[in-house]
Each structure stands twice: as structure tokens, then as C-alpha cells.
Design a protein around this motif. Structure first.
Motif, PDB file in Angstrom:
ATOM      1  N   ALA A 189      55.586  -2.485  22.040  1.00  0.00           N
ATOM      2  CA  ALA A 189      54.491  -1.821  22.752  1.00  0.00           C
ATOM      3  C   ALA A 189      53.276  -1.566  21.875  1.00  0.00           C
ATOM      4  CB  ALA A 189      54.983  -0.498  23.341  1.00  0.00           C
ATOM      5  N   ARG A 190      53.341  -1.951  20.594  1.00  0.00           N
ATOM      6  CA  ARG A 190      52.215  -1.705  19.694  1.00  0.00           C
ATOM      7  C   ARG A 190      51.137  -2.773  19.847  1.00  0.00           C
ATOM      8  NH1 ARG A 190      54.107   0.490  13.746  1.00  0.00           N
ATOM      9  NH2 ARG A 190      55.286   2.309  14.473  1.00  0.00           N
ATOM     10  N   TYR A 191      49.937  -2.424  19.390  1.00  0.00           N
ATOM     11  CA  TYR A 191      48.830  -3.360  19.358  1.00  0.00           C
ATOM     12  C   TYR A 191      48.688  -3.913  17.936  1.00  0.00           C
ATOM     13  CZ  TYR A 191      47.555  -1.811  24.020  1.00  0.00           C
ATOM     14  OH  TYR A 191      47.574  -1.532  25.359  1.00  0.00           O
ATOM     15  N   PRO A 192      48.131  -5.095  17.782  1.00  0.00           N
ATOM     16  CA  PRO A 192      48.019  -5.705  16.442  1.00  0.00           C
ATOM     17  C   PRO A 192      47.340  -4.812  15.412  1.00  0.00           C
ATOM     18  CG  PRO A 192      47.542  -7.347  18.119  1.00  0.00           C
ATOM     19  CD  PRO A 192      47.696  -6.035  18.837  1.00  0.00           C
ATOM     20  N   SER A 193      46.338  -4.034  15.824  1.00  0.00           N
ATOM     21  CA  SER A 193      45.606  -3.190  14.880  1.00  0.00           C
ATOM     22  C   SER A 193      46.483  -2.122  14.246  1.00  0.00           C
ATOM     23  CB  SER A 193      44.418  -2.522  15.582  1.00  0.00           C
ATOM     24  OG  SER A 193      44.864  -1.713  16.659  1.00  0.00           O
ATOM     25  N   ALA A 194      47.615  -1.819  14.869  1.00  0.00           N
ATOM     26  CA  ALA A 194      48.518  -0.794  14.347  1.00  0.00           C
ATOM     27  C   ALA A 194      49.635  -1.386  13.499  1.00  0.00           C
ATOM     28  CB  ALA A 194      49.116   0.006  15.500  1.00  0.00           C
ATOM     29  N   MET A 195      49.523  -2.668  13.139  1.00  0.00           N
ATOM     30  CA  MET A 195      50.588  -3.351  12.408  1.00  0.00           C
ATOM     31  C   MET A 195      50.070  -3.879  11.078  1.00  0.00           C
ATOM     32  SD  MET A 195      52.333  -5.413  15.567  1.00  0.00           S
ATOM     33  CE  MET A 195      53.941  -5.435  14.800  1.00  0.00           C
TER      34      MET A 195
END
Length: 379
Positions: A144-150
């Protein structure tokens, strides 16, 4: 991070197809060809790396295989099917880009699901396939995460998951690890290699990093000025380069140029520094200009008065000693000013000082004879 063993219905299916590149050429206007008459046979399930400096043609060749660059002449076959005139979306090829190219407004799940939705799969099948691949790359809890949070490494794994989720016959990777730091890049090299063994998809990987190519590949295709310079296993290319370009580009090499003649079982190269022996090769003429390539780790540094039992010996003066952890690098200047490098493991090291005159020795078997078109000198 270690990838899990892949589920039985994703791996061990022999998904990879053979790729045949035949006389492939790409021209841009009246300029010299970016790729010229490249032919290469890649076996089903093989991991092949395209290696070369910037502008060598490796990325252009990959782009023609993917369908993003139009072929000027030549043909590309995936299995038995000609694909050089098919649009990219009809080639059943996965692609991982240098920049990952993830959709920033989509979650991890939606990024991975994107190629399945484009193919019209139903919601239940999409959930099953995406879940299977996220489990494989150990990112199920990040769906459920977005790329910016990885992190960069996690984004790289999402890009890989998106490229394999639709079970392509061929996976292309264009310098996908270049943005990662050294430690993470080394980890990802091993994980991509493990993923390849699990899935049995045919992989083509583009890089200019020689160590990366040696670690990951079944075979390496070395490009230079739009042409294939040499193709072979990592050990073949490293131990038996066929040209000065390959010897110098793939790892470090010490080069001795001179005039060669053949006696009994050996080639003998003569220059201002002495006589140097190399194993006899039927591919070289009996006389003429040539060069010998010697890898730094095959040489030894000894005090100049010490007897050298190896066939080859040259005298130089130590200009620099560099400690690099598991080994040391000794640089020595020859009489003509040429600097050669020796890399030694701790068990092989003897006490030498900067400025000292030393003997540098190596066996004939460590020398590779190469053709050149230049006269004799020490290096």
C-alpha cells in the motif's frame, strides 16, 4: 535482503526464450553507425550482460531488442518469431530502466499490477499474480506504500516485480543498479542473479561496470565502437582476452609491447626491457608486432637480488604501495617510465619500500599474447 524461493507456478516453467540477433545495424543519418553488423545468439534462460564504455552501442542494441529504437537493418528473433517489426507491447518482453520509472501516484501494488491491467486480466487473477511476486521480492507488507516512501533498493525491487509479473520470455535491464550505493548495489547483484536462477527467464543486462558483469553473467558481450569486441564467459574474457581493448577494459592489465617470434612451445616477445614468454597460440603469427597482457594478481614483487624462478622478470622501482584491505597494490616504474601494477594477497607479500628497486616476476602461463600494430617498448 534475500529473495524467497519462488512459488512453483512462477518458477521452473522454463519461461525464457532464445534470442537471435542477426546482422543488426543502427544508423542515425550520415553519421557512423551506432551499432554495426552485430550478431549474437542467446540461449533460452541465459543471463547475458552487454558491457562497454559510453557510446559503444550496448544500450542502442538493447533498445532495438525492446522495440524502442527502430532497426536500420538486420533481424531479431525471440524463439522462432521475428520481432524487429513488432511494437514493444507485442514482444512479451519485460524491461527495467535505470531510473526505475515507477508511477509516483500509484501504490506498490498498483505499479506491479499495471502491466496485467493493460493486458485485460481480471481482478482476482491480478491479485493472485501481484501477491505472488510481492511475496517473492519480500515486499508484501509494502503493497500500500507509494514509491516516494521507499528506499532506492526497495524501488528497484518493485521495478523488477513489475517487469516479471506478466511472466515475460525475456527480461531486459538497462543499468538498473547505477543509482544505488556500493554496498546495496553488491547485494542487488546477488539477488538479481538468484532471481534469474529461480525464474529461468532469459536475462539481458546492460552495464559499464566490469565487476558487475563478472559477478552476474553466464556470458558477457563486450561492445566497442558499435561492434562486438568479444563474447564469452566471465572467466574466458578475463583470462583469455582476444584484443588489447578487452584486456584493458575488463579489469586491470599490464601491457608489454614488442616484436614476437616463436620457439618450441612458447611465443617470445622482445622489447627494450627484455624477453617475455607466453604460451604458444595457433591464432598468432610466428613473428611481427604483438603485446603481452598480464593481470596484476598474477605477478609477484621480490627484492631485486632475489632469484626469480618464473619465466618472466622485469626490474622496476616502487613508486607507490597502496593498502586495500584484503590485498595490497604495488605500483612500479620501468626504465622507460611505464608504470605497472601488482596486486598481492598477504601470504605472498614481502617487505618492500617505496623508492626501492624490485624484481617483478610472473609465469609464462599468466601471459596472454595479443595482436597489435605498434613497435617495441616496455609498456
Amino acid at each position: 535482503m534475500m529473495l524467497k524461493s519462488s512459488p512453483a507456478n512462477l518458477a521452473s516453467q522454463g519461461l525464457g526464450e532464445a534470442l537471435s540477433i542477426r546482422n543488426l545495424t543502427k544508423r542515425y543519418g550520415a553519421n557512423a553507425p551506432a551499432v554495426e553488423n552485430v550478431s549474437l545468439e542467446i540461449q533460452a534462460g541465459e543471463f547475458v550482460t552487454f558491457l562497454g564504455p559510453s557510446g559503444s552501442g550496448k544500450t542502442t542494441t538493447l533498445s532495438m531488442v525492446a522495440g524502442f529504437t527502430e532497426v536500420t537493418s538486420g533481424n531479431i528473433f525471440l524463439g522462432q518469431q521475428p520481432i524487429d517489426e513488432l511494437p514493444p507491447h507485442r514482444r512479451n518482453i519485460g524491461m527495467v530502466f535505470q531510473s526505475y520509472s515507477l508511477f509516483p501516484h500509484m501504490t506498490v501494488f498498483d505499479n506491479v499490477a499495471f502491466p496485467l491491467r493493460r493486458r485485460g486480466l481480471g481482478k482476482a487473477e491480478i491479485r493472485q499474480k501481484v501477491g505472488r511476486v510481492l511475496d517473492l521480492i519480500q515486499l508484501t507488507d509494502k503493497a500500500a506504500r507509494y514509491p516516494s516512501a521507499m528506499s532506492g533498493g526497495q524501488q528497484q525491487r518493485v521495478a523488477l516485480a513489475r517487469a516479471i509479473v506478466f511472466e515475460p520470455q525475456l527480461l531486459l535491464m538497462d543499468e538498473p543498479l547505477s543509482a544505488l550505493d556500493k554496498k546495496l548495489r553488491e547485494q542487488m547483484q546477488l539477488e538479481i542473479r538468484r532471481l534469474h536462477k529461480e525464474l529461468k527467464i532469459t536475462f539481458i543486462f546492460v552495464t559499464h561496470d566490469q565487476e558487475e558483469a563478472l559477478v552476474m553473467s553466464d556470458r558477457i558481450a563486450v561492445f566497442n565502437e558499435g561492434k562486438l569486441a568479444q563474447v564469452g564467459s566471465p572467466s574466458d574474457l578475463y583470462e583469455r582476452p582476444q584484443s588489447l581493448f578487452v584486456a584493458n577494459f575488463l579489469g586491470d592489465s599490464n601491457i608489454f609491447r614488442g616484436h614476437v617470434h616463436t620457439e618450441s612451445e612458447s611465443h617470445i616477445l622482445v622489447n627494450d626491457c627484455g624477453r617475455f614468454f607466453a604460451p604458444r597460440s595457433g591464432e598468432m603469427s610466428a613473428s611481427g608486432s604483438a603485446a603481452i597482457s598480464v593481470r596484476p594478481e598474477r605477478m609477484r614483487v621480490l627484492p631485486v637480488a632475489t632469484r626469480c624462478e618464473d619465466a618472466n622478470r622485469v626490474v622496476g622501482r616502487v613508486s607507490q604501495i597502496i593498502y586495500i584491505g584484503s590485498s595490497r597494490k604495488v605500483e612500479a616504474s620501468l626504465p622507460d617510465g611505464t608504470v605497472i601494477q601488482v596486486r598481492e594477497q598477504p601470504r605472498d607479500q614481502v617487505e618492500v619500500q617505496e623508492g626501492a628497486e624490485v624484481a617483478i616476476c610472473w609465469p609464462a602461463s599468466a601471459s596472454t599474447l595479443l595482436p597489435v600494430h605498434q613497435g617495441a617498448n616496455c609498456g
